[in-house]
Design an enzyme around this catalytic site. Structure first.
Site, PDB file in Angstrom:
ATOM      1  N   GLU A 126       0.839   8.549  -9.671  1.00  0.00           N
ATOM      2  CA  GLU A 126       0.135   7.975  -8.514  1.00  0.00           C
ATOM      3  C   GLU A 126       0.006   6.453  -8.619  1.00  0.00           C
ATOM      4  OE1 GLU A 126      -3.519   9.944  -7.080  1.00  0.00           O
ATOM      5  OE2 GLU A 126      -4.362   7.942  -6.867  1.00  0.00           O
ATOM      6  N   SER A 128      -6.586   9.330 -11.268  1.00  0.00           N
ATOM      7  CA  SER A 128      -5.598  10.407 -11.407  1.00  0.00           C
ATOM      8  C   SER A 128      -4.235   9.779 -11.689  1.00  0.00           C
ATOM      9  CB  SER A 128      -5.507  11.215 -10.115  1.00  0.00           C
ATOM     10  OG  SER A 128      -6.772  11.745  -9.808  1.00  0.00           O
ATOM     11  N   ARG A 133      -1.969  10.261   0.127  1.00  0.00           N
ATOM     12  CA  ARG A 133      -1.652   9.121  -0.747  1.00  0.00           C
ATOM     13  C   ARG A 133      -0.464   8.299  -0.246  1.00  0.00           C
ATOM     14  NH1 ARG A 133      -5.642  10.857  -1.630  1.00  0.00           N
ATOM     15  NH2 ARG A 133      -6.635  11.468  -3.566  1.00  0.00           N
TER      16      ARG A 133
HETATM   17  C1  LIG Z   1     -11.706   5.712 -12.406  1.00  0.00           C
HETATM   18  C2  LIG Z   1     -10.820   5.734 -11.189  1.00  0.00           C
HETATM   19  C3  LIG Z   1     -11.000   6.681 -10.190  1.00  0.00           C
HETATM   20  C4  LIG Z   1     -10.176   6.702  -9.065  1.00  0.00           C
HETATM   21  N1  LIG Z   1     -10.395   7.633  -8.099  1.00  0.00           N
HETATM   22  C5  LIG Z   1      -9.620   7.649  -6.986  1.00  0.00           C
HETATM   23  C6  LIG Z   1      -9.842   8.622  -5.965  1.00  0.00           C
HETATM   24  O1  LIG Z   1     -10.743   9.446  -6.038  1.00  0.00           O
HETATM   25  N2  LIG Z   1      -9.039   8.596  -4.869  1.00  0.00           N
HETATM   26  C7  LIG Z   1      -8.037   7.684  -4.729  1.00  0.00           C
HETATM   27  O2  LIG Z   1      -7.352   7.717  -3.698  1.00  0.00           O
HETATM   28  N3  LIG Z   1      -7.809   6.747  -5.686  1.00  0.00           N
HETATM   29  C8  LIG Z   1      -8.569   6.722  -6.797  1.00  0.00           C
HETATM   30  N4  LIG Z   1      -8.322   5.791  -7.784  1.00  0.00           N
HETATM   31  C9  LIG Z   1      -7.210   4.840  -7.621  1.00  0.00           C
HETATM   32  C10 LIG Z   1      -7.629   3.452  -7.070  1.00  0.00           C
HETATM   33  O3  LIG Z   1      -8.991   3.234  -7.268  1.00  0.00           O
HETATM   34  C11 LIG Z   1      -7.301   3.311  -5.590  1.00  0.00           C
HETATM   35  O4  LIG Z   1      -5.949   3.526  -5.377  1.00  0.00           O
HETATM   36  C12 LIG Z   1      -7.701   1.919  -5.060  1.00  0.00           C
HETATM   37  O5  LIG Z   1      -7.564   1.889  -3.662  1.00  0.00           O
HETATM   38  C13 LIG Z   1      -6.863   0.800  -5.677  1.00  0.00           C
HETATM   39  O6  LIG Z   1      -7.431  -0.416  -5.269  1.00  0.00           O
HETATM   40  P1  LIG Z   1      -7.202  -1.743  -6.074  1.00  0.00           P
HETATM   41  O7  LIG Z   1      -7.793  -2.846  -5.285  1.00  0.00           O
HETATM   42  O8  LIG Z   1      -7.694  -1.598  -7.466  1.00  0.00           O
HETATM   43  O9  LIG Z   1      -5.607  -1.848  -6.056  1.00  0.00           O
HETATM   44  P2  LIG Z   1      -4.665  -2.433  -7.212  1.00  0.00           P
HETATM   45  O10 LIG Z   1      -4.636  -1.470  -8.338  1.00  0.00           O
HETATM   46  O11 LIG Z   1      -5.043  -3.830  -7.519  1.00  0.00           O
HETATM   47  O12 LIG Z   1      -3.257  -2.402  -6.469  1.00  0.00           O
HETATM   48  C14 LIG Z   1      -2.592  -1.189  -6.213  1.00  0.00           C
HETATM   49  C15 LIG Z   1      -1.409  -1.441  -5.255  1.00  0.00           C
HETATM   50  O13 LIG Z   1      -1.917  -1.869  -3.999  1.00  0.00           O
HETATM   51  C16 LIG Z   1      -1.377  -3.157  -3.685  1.00  0.00           C
HETATM   52  N5  LIG Z   1      -2.420  -3.939  -3.044  1.00  0.00           N
HETATM   53  C17 LIG Z   1      -3.608  -4.362  -3.565  1.00  0.00           C
HETATM   54  N6  LIG Z   1      -4.284  -5.067  -2.652  1.00  0.00           N
HETATM   55  C18 LIG Z   1      -3.501  -5.104  -1.540  1.00  0.00           C
HETATM   56  C19 LIG Z   1      -3.632  -5.691  -0.249  1.00  0.00           C
HETATM   57  N7  LIG Z   1      -4.683  -6.421   0.089  1.00  0.00           N
HETATM   58  N8  LIG Z   1      -2.622  -5.516   0.636  1.00  0.00           N
HETATM   59  C20 LIG Z   1      -1.527  -4.796   0.321  1.00  0.00           C
HETATM   60  N9  LIG Z   1      -1.340  -4.232  -0.872  1.00  0.00           N
HETATM   61  C21 LIG Z   1      -2.329  -4.382  -1.787  1.00  0.00           C
HETATM   62  C22 LIG Z   1      -0.960  -3.760  -5.005  1.00  0.00           C
HETATM   63  O14 LIG Z   1       0.039  -4.770  -4.824  1.00  0.00           O
HETATM   64  C23 LIG Z   1      -0.444  -2.536  -5.727  1.00  0.00           C
HETATM   65  O15 LIG Z   1       0.849  -2.205  -5.279  1.00  0.00           O
HETATM   66  C24 LIG Z   1      -9.140   5.760  -8.934  1.00  0.00           C
HETATM   67  C25 LIG Z   1      -8.941   4.802  -9.954  1.00  0.00           C
HETATM   68  C26 LIG Z   1      -9.773   4.791 -11.061  1.00  0.00           C
HETATM   69  C27 LIG Z   1      -9.574   3.758 -12.129  1.00  0.00           C
END
Ligand SMILES: Cc1cc2nc3c(=O)[nH]c(=O)nc-3n(C[C@H](O)[C@H](O)[C@H](O)COP(=O)(O)OP(=O)(O)OC[C@H]3O[C@@H](n4cnc5c(N)ncnc54)[C@H](O)[C@@H]3O)c2cc1C
Length: 390
Positions: free
Chosen positions: A382, A268, A167
């Site tokens: 997280e 998580s 992570r």
């Molecule tokens: C139901 C559910 C299940 C999940 N399961 C997992 C899992 O199994 N494993 C896991 O690792 N995660 C999991 N996650 C967490 C999440 O899905 C991941 O961390 C995902 O990669 C976040 O992507 P996002 O585009 O939604 O980021 P956001 O939530 O929009 O942003 C998160 C962070 O990343 C930054 N960010 C976003 N886009 C960019 C970019 N282009 N460049 C730089 N920084 C950026 C944002 O500024 C912020 O700091 C889960 C979440 C949910 C809701």
């Protein structure tokens, strides 16, 4: 580009569905618009939040006093493909992650199939090195093209430069680091110094998955850990396991929008604690212990499970929460009960309807403190917490 002064609330942009309005909101439809928006905010000293799917964010009820920008681009392209070199595929940052996994499984691109069903965008995937069911995105990355907010120029990282771990990555670390002579404008929180513009993946070709790296998934597939399974079967098994835990995005994979409140989460909420191996005896005797593997980029024989790091041991945050007395569905009394643990998994904090960010934070504090009192272990959140803290 669309600039809206009546910016949406962060509740509309995040999967937890909490958070007040942003001062300004931009949807960028080209790379140039995205960079211009970031540069303008940085030059004006305005706080900046790049939002993808909002699936790893918990934003304050007061909202965000700055510019929120969403990369509204989608798309990916196969750069090359041959039997020796595998497939090289580049996706833009705004591309939906799971739609890319679907394409990978359909095209026989091996290396991200166990990451099926994770919400969010390609751009955010390397930031926290998304991982699930024994696979991490690290194993399939080739290069990550970013906008360096300090230098005001594009910087492309090779996978080996990203310091990918459980992570974490250089990108994520760049959010929090203290100012240095090299980076006087740090910290860049709540978005990294390096905004991901595009990601290039290197996939092995095949109909079978990478070696299955997780016992529960291997059992579901009827194979041993380390064996391979047909990619389509593996994806189906992962989605089934995820559905059973409420770990899928709302409104997808067969469930109508809003039908499953357990999906109103940030996944998580706490990371699994990693402790030095020589202190593993201090963990509760019955608590699960997992190996920590080094992130291994693609090898000539395909993605591997990675090498076990003998100096570290990982335990289960879900087990600690459960055994500290917080069962599935646990919630506080009164209005704060609008946020509870998922009824399917103790590791997800969920919005049952109308919860505020403060409700989620109140619940998270009680859980963290309860685990601390019971086991002396401090759980770390997280998701990225914006305007709130535990
Ligand atoms: C139901 C559910 C299940 C999940 N399961 C997992 C899992 O199994 N494993 C896991 O690792 N995660 C999991 N996650 C967490 C999440 O899905 C991941 O961390 C995902 O990669 C976040 O992507 P996002 O585009 O939604 O980021 P956001 O939530 O929009 O942003 C998160 C962070 O990343 C930054 N960010 C976003 N886009 C960019 C970019 N282009 N460049 C730089 N920084 C950026 C944002 O500024 C912020 O700091 C889960 C979440 C949910 C809701």
């Amino acid at each position: 580009m669309s600039l809206s002064t009546a910016a949406p609330s962060l509740a509309e942009l995040t999967t937890l569905r909490v958070g007040g309005p942003a001062d300004a909101y931009v949807e960028a439809t080209t790379e140039a618009e995205l960079i211009d928006t970031i540069r303008a905010a940085d030059d004006a000293g305005e706080p900046l939040l790049v939002v993808g799917g909002g699936s790893n964010l918990l934003v304050a009820d007061e909202g965000f006093g700055g510019v929120v920008v969403r990369d509204a681009r989608t798309g990916f392209e196969r750069e090359s493909q041959d039997a020796c070199g595998g497939a090289s595929v580049t996706a833009v940052g705004g591309q939906d992650w799971d739609d890319l996994v679907v394409a990978a499984v359909e095209n026989g691109w091996v290396g991200i199939e166990s990451l099926s069903g994770i919400p969010g965008t390609v751009g955010a995937a390397p930031v926290q090195n998304i991982g699930a069911y024994g696979q991490e995105v690290a194993g399939a990355l080739s290069t990550v093209r970013t906008w360096d907010r300090l230098r005001g120029r594009v910087r492309t990282f090779a996978v080996g430069e990203l310091a990918l771990g459980y992570r974490t990555s250089v990108l994520k670390e760049s959010m929090r680091g203290a100012p240095t002579a090299d980076d006087p404008r740090a910290p860049w929180f709540p978005t990294p110094r390096y905004v991901v513009l595009a990601v290039t993946f290197q996939f092995r070709l095949g109909t079978l998955s990478a070696p299955v790296g997780y016992g529960e998934l291997a059992r579901r597939l009827g194979v041993e850990v380390g064996e391979r399974a047909p990619q389509g079967d593996l994806r189906a098994a992962v989605l089934e396991l995820r559905a059973g835990k409420g770990m899928l995005a709302d409104g997808r994979f067969g469930a109508a929008p809003g039908a499953d409140r357990d999906r109103f989460s940030a996944g998580s909420f706490f990371t699994n604690p990693v402790v030095p191996a020589d202190q593993a005896h201090l963990l509760p005797a019955e608590a699960p212990r997992y190996p920590v593997r080094t992130a291994m980029p693609m090898t000539s024989t395909g993605p591997s499970l990675g090498v076990v790091d003998p100096t570290l041991v990982k335990t289960s945050a879900a087990w600690l929460i459960d055994h500290a007395g917080f069962a599935k569905g646990f919630g506080l009394a009164g209005a704060a009960s609008r946020a509870t643990l998922s009824t399917k998994h103790t590791l997800a904090l969920t919005n049952r309807g109308g919860a505020s960010a403060d409700d989620v934070v109140a619940l998270a504090r009680v859980i963290r403190d309860g685990v601390q009192d019971a086991y002396g272990i401090t759980l770390e959140p997280e998701p990225v917490l914006v305007g709130v803290s535990l």
